[in-house]
Scaffold this active site. Structure first.
Site, PDB file in Angstrom:
ATOM      1  N   CYS A 248       0.868  -1.178   0.000  1.00 11.92           N
ATOM      2  CA  CYS A 248       0.000   0.000   0.000  1.00 11.92           C
ATOM      3  C   CYS A 248       0.906   1.229   0.000  1.00 11.92           C
ATOM      4  O   CYS A 248       1.751   1.374   0.891  1.00 11.92           O
ATOM      5  CB  CYS A 248      -0.864  -0.025   1.263  1.00 11.92           C
ATOM      6  SG  CYS A 248      -1.825   1.480   1.533  1.00 11.92           S
TER       7      CYS A 248
ATOM      8  N   CYS B 122      -0.805   3.777  -6.269  1.00 15.79           N
ATOM      9  CA  CYS B 122      -1.715   3.165  -5.292  1.00 15.79           C
ATOM     10  C   CYS B 122      -1.865   1.748  -5.804  1.00 15.79           C
ATOM     11  O   CYS B 122      -2.088   1.545  -7.008  1.00 15.79           O
ATOM     12  CB  CYS B 122      -3.066   3.878  -5.273  1.00 15.79           C
ATOM     13  SG  CYS B 122      -4.361   2.945  -4.413  1.00 15.79           S
TER      14      CYS B 122
HETATM   15  N1  DGL Z   1      -4.033   0.535  -1.859  1.00 13.77           N
HETATM   16  C1  DGL Z   1      -3.728   1.698  -1.082  1.00 13.77           C
HETATM   17  C2  DGL Z   1      -2.499   2.406  -1.640  1.00 13.77           C
HETATM   18  O1  DGL Z   1      -1.670   1.795  -2.302  1.00 13.77           O
HETATM   19  C3  DGL Z   1      -4.798   2.712  -0.813  1.00 13.77           C
HETATM   20  C4  DGL Z   1      -6.174   2.292  -0.508  1.00 13.77           C
HETATM   21  C5  DGL Z   1      -6.945   3.207   0.418  1.00 13.77           C
HETATM   22  O2  DGL Z   1      -6.992   4.426   0.224  1.00 13.77           O
HETATM   23  O3  DGL Z   1      -7.482   2.639   1.360  1.00 13.77           O
HETATM   24  O4  DGL Z   1      -2.298   3.572  -1.411  1.00 13.77           O
END
Ligand code: DGL
Length: 270
Positions: free
Chosen positions: A80, A194
């Site tokens: 993430c 993301c």
């Molecule tokens: N998958 C997360 C990232 O790479 C973000 C998801 C979220 O905002 O909860 O930033």
């Protein structure tokens, strides 16, 4: 690490708010197909992209501490960008196993662009991080980096992995957020900063007028995980992986087909 510890095939633990980290797990499974996997989704805390730095710097190390205690992984991958750009250092300071982070792929994007104009799509929290400023000035000082916080795109990716058609207005808004900024029409390379966004890359490409080269960090992370676990004897066949969530287990069945593809067949609550 002692010789003994290096040979123990403890699981690899991946952490995200939802299914975004599967884009990192996909690349990792290509290199380490039989590694035991624990995939943790903090659905109770989603979306991270709309939370404050203070809240995330407290929440993420606490959750990872509990997960490490329960599953005894040999390594943690924060799959993430939001969590990594905010909490990587604090997580490393509290865990005594290797922690791999996911940060925007600004360096390779800078080498790929021909027009010199790069788009960076992340969550709102990610794009404002000093970590991103540092990467930009170190690797893309001579390029134009156009940032857009497309937090809603997370929902489009979640919907797709539930087997739904992602909302096209969310996709179009993300693309417009980049192309409508000054010099936006010159963007030829887009960093998916993301981990949810590679899951809707095909949909994003369709919304751009020109052909775009997309880049995310997942392949580099997979190589890093393989490197850090070199010397480990993995099982001969892959075991059933665990999908553990802080959220409501009853909301998971629509995701099951997608999770099955990654061998995540055991669902658990944290
Ligand atoms: N998958 C997360 C990232 O790479 C973000 C998801 C979220 O905002 O909860 O930033």
């Amino acid at each position: 690490m002692t010789g003994n510890q290096a040979n123990m095939a403890g699981p690899l633990l991946f952490f995200d708010t939802g299914v975004g980290g599967l884009s990192v797990l996909r690349e990792t499974k290509k290199l380490l197909p039989t590694a035991p996997i624990i995939y943790a989704a903090d659905y109770a805390g989603m979306p991270y992209g709309m939370k404050s730095e203070d809240e995330l710097s407290t929440r993420i190390p606490l959750l990872l501490g509990r997960l490490v205690e329960r599953y005894k992984p040999q390594m943690v991958t924060i799959a993430c960008n939001t969590a990594s750009t905010i909490a990587l250092d604090v997580v490393r300071s509290v865990l005594d196993i290797p922690v791999v982070g996911t940060v925007p792929a600004i360096k390779p994007a800078s080498q790929m662009t021909k027009t010199g104009v790069i788009g960076l799509l992340g969550t709102r929290a990610t794009i404002r991080q000093p970590y991103v400023d540092r990467l930009a000035s170190e690797f893309a000082a001579d390029k134009k980096l156009i940032r857009f916080g497309a937090s809603d795109l997370v929902h489009a990716a979640e919907a797709k992995l539930r087997g739904e058609i992602p909302d096209s207005t969310l996709i179009e808004a993300a693309v417009a957020g980049l192309t409508e900024q000054q010099d936006g029409e010159k963007i030829d390379t887009v960093i998916l900063a993301c981990t949810h966004f590679p899951l809707v890359q095909t949909e994003l490409q369709k919304s751009f007028v020109r052909d775009i080269q997309f880049i995310d960090g997942s392949q580099g992370i997979a190589r890093r995980i393989a490197y850090l676990s070199r010397g480990v004897s993995w099982p001969e066949t892959s075991e059933n992986g665990v999908f553990v969530t802080t959220g409501d287990l009853e909301k998971l069945p629509p995701y099951q087909n997608s999770l099955d593809e990654f061998g995540l067949t055991k669902l658990e609550a944290l």
